[in-house]
Design a protein around this motif. Structure first.
Motif, PDB file in Angstrom:
ATOM      1  N   GLY A 263       0.843  -1.196   0.000  1.00 26.92           N
ATOM      2  CA  GLY A 263       0.000   0.000   0.000  1.00 26.92           C
ATOM      3  C   GLY A 263       0.875   1.243   0.000  1.00 26.92           C
TER       4      GLY A 263
ATOM      5  N   ASN B 243       2.741   1.293  -3.477  1.00 26.10           N
ATOM      6  CA  ASN B 243       1.815   1.637  -4.559  1.00 26.10           C
ATOM      7  C   ASN B 243       1.328   3.077  -4.481  1.00 26.10           C
ATOM      8  OD1 ASN B 243       2.113  -0.968  -5.496  1.00 26.10           O
ATOM      9  ND2 ASN B 243       0.196  -1.685  -4.615  1.00 26.10           N
ATOM     10  N   SER B 244       1.316   3.654  -3.292  1.00 21.14           N
ATOM     11  CA  SER B 244       0.869   5.047  -3.162  1.00 21.14           C
ATOM     12  C   SER B 244       1.814   6.008  -3.880  1.00 21.14           C
ATOM     13  CB  SER B 244       0.736   5.447  -1.688  1.00 21.14           C
ATOM     14  OG  SER B 244       2.008   5.653  -1.093  1.00 21.14           O
TER      15      SER B 244
ATOM     16  N   GLU C  14       0.684   8.035  -6.884  1.00 21.80           N
ATOM     17  CA  GLU C  14      -0.157   9.212  -6.696  1.00 21.80           C
ATOM     18  C   GLU C  14       0.631  10.497  -6.487  1.00 21.80           C
ATOM     19  OE1 GLU C  14      -3.253   8.982  -7.387  1.00 21.80           O
ATOM     20  OE2 GLU C  14      -3.173   6.798  -7.516  1.00 21.80           O
TER      21      GLU C  14
END
Length: 195
Positions: free
Chosen positions: A160, A163-164, A167
């Motif tokens: 998480g 993968n952030s 953004e």
């Protein structure tokens, strides 16, 4: 003829067209982007686009394959590393893949299983997650990381965080891939390491 040599109008080779299409998919959404809209956005005729790819699905499959091949390569490389260092190797490698293939990984993280291509990609992603969870379990068994957190939960939390990056990370920013990978390791593993 190789992909690097085979060129379409107006000068896109297969790789350039793939990169441009992934950018459009990320901006507009894969499902919302028709072949006609994609061709128009790239300044191509549909025939020129079909010169390189047989369908929009083939473009998606190629892009997702690039991202997943990179992540699966990280697991293969980690097998050559001592068991206690394997988790760190996977995390660092995943950050590098994300940065090197930022548009393709971004697209991968946005697929929802709406087509056979997406479902196959999600299956490969789940297999990757299971392999990483097994690495976390092995590190727990060795006492290298805490064992009071479920390995699957730890894997989801770690990725998480990784993968952030899609953004907020910008390649033009002050931190490069290696520094960012070290920062991820510091935050992730210092919170998991046994005292």
């Amino acid at each position: 003829m190789t992909d690097a040599v085979k060129r379409g109008r107006p000068g896109y080779d297969r790789r350039g067209l793939l990169d441009a299409a992934v950018t459009v998919f990320n901006e507009s959404g894969y499902d919302a982007t028709s072949v006609a809209a994609l061709a128009a956005r790239l300044g191509l005729s549909k025939a020129a686009l079909y010169h390189h790819f047989s369908s929009k699905e083939e473009i998606l499959e190629t892009a997702l394959g690039d991202a997943l091949d990179g992540l699966e390569g990280v697991l293969r490389q980690a097998r050559a590393v001592a068991a206690g260092d394997r988790l760190a190797e996977v995390l660092q490698g995943a950050v590098r893949v994300l940065i090197e293939q930022l548009p393709a990984v971004t697209l991968l993280l946005r697929v929802r299983g709406n087509s056979d291509v997406e479902r196959r990609a999600l299956d490969r992603r789940r297999a990757f997650d299971q392999d990483v969870a097994a690495i976390v379990q092995a590190a727990q068994a060795e006492g290298a990381v805490r064992d009071d957190v479920d390995a699957s939960v730890a894997t989801r939390l770690l990725f998480g965080m990784v993968n952030s990056l899609v953004e907020w990370y910008r390649p033009t920013g002050p931190e490069g891939a290696e520094a960012l990978a070290r920062d991820v390791l510091t935050i992730a593993l210092d919170g998991l390491r046994t005292r």
